[in-house]
Motif scaffolding. Structure first.
Motif: not given
Length: 286
Positions: A89-114
């Motif tokens: 739903r967010l991607n249909g409203l604000d693709p940039r924020l949706a992309g940032g949110t998906r990127g956040l999950f990758g950042a958390i995964g990278a951080a937890v694995g650090t």
């Protein structure tokens, strides 16, 4: 007769006024629900926060910030279906924020694995070294934990002699910021002043990342090595990635190293999730 003729007009005016009042009330409710959700996430009650967001989105289904928060905290609680529905739903409203949110999950995964690592990485001039501050003593001198971080930063600076070095931290004591104290320590230990970028504004890890990433980019860095304490490294790594720079190394001091080696359990990741929502610039209150 005049009253009878004017009655439909009066009704229409009353209806219009009621509609305006109703709209204002709905807006106030949405704001209150958003603020309540953020208060609940901050205090550790994710269930109540997500319930607030469901009520908000039932009233305002196109609220992009609420959808981003719903996706993030649904990920934390393991509700991947709600996460993906909110993201779509967010991607249909604000693709940039949706992309940032998906990127956040990758950042958390990278951080937890650090893994906290006292051995410095080797990097070239396009990789900056970001050293995070720690509260000073009332007289402006460094606490032992910050001295330990500086020793790790010095080793990293020697291992990567062409890398710009960011020292970041405000919170002045006796007129001295954390960044100023760190800068002085590095210069006193033989690091050229020309290599050092000093951010005197940051008052939190989120601000370390948001302010520091811009300064590193201005200095030509396209990636970063983060230097801090073992119990702080994962949160710092996540914030710098979300702020927009790849983290290619994480150098830490030695204190509490062994206890911080295991990846944090989900409940221990709350601080990372909370920080990254701030770094993504989702307002705490609106």
């Amino acid at each position: 007769m005049q009253i009878a003729r004017r009655f439909p007009t009066l009704l229409a005016a009353a209806a219009a006024a009621f509609t305006l009042l109703g709209t204002g009330t709905a807006h106030a409710d949405a704001t209150a629900l958003y603020n309540s959700a953020q208060d609940n996430f901050t205090s550790g009650d994710e269930g109540a926060g997500l319930a607030d967001l469901r009520a908000l989105l039932a009233e305002s289904p196109d609220d992009a910030q609420a959808l981003a928060l719903q996706a993030i905290w649904s990920d934390y609680t393991g509700d991947l279906i709600t996460r993906e529905v909110a993201l779509n739903r967010l991607n249909g409203l604000d693709p940039r924020l949706a992309g940032g949110t998906r990127g956040l999950f990758g950042a958390i995964g990278a951080a937890v694995g650090t893994l906290p690592n006292p051995i410095p990485a080797i990097a070239g001039p396009s990789t900056g070294i970001a050293v995070l501050g720690y509260g000073l003593l009332p007289d402006g001198s460094m606490r032992p934990e910050l001295v330990n971080r500086m020793q790790a930063a010095w080793l990293q600076a020697i291992a990567s002699p062409m890398s710009p070095i960011l020292v970041t931290g405000g919170n002045p004591q006796n007129g001295i910021t954390e960044a100023a104290a760190m800068q002085g320590w590095l210069i006193g230990h033989g690091i050229p002043a020309s290599r050092i970028l000093a951010d005197h504004r940051a008052g939190s890890t989120v601000q370390n990342a948001l302010f520091g990433v811009n300064m590193l980019r201005d200095a030509g860095a396209t990636s970063a090595i983060v230097v801090t304490s073992p119990n702080h490294i994962r949160r710092a790594v996540a914030d710098f990635i979300v702020a927009g720079i790849p983290v290619v190394g994480a150098t830490t001091s030695l204190e509490q190293l062994v206890s911080q080696l295991p990846p944090p359990a989900k409940a221990s990741q709350r601080g990372i999730y909370l920080d990254t929502t701030r770094t993504l610039r989702l307002p705490v209150e609106r």
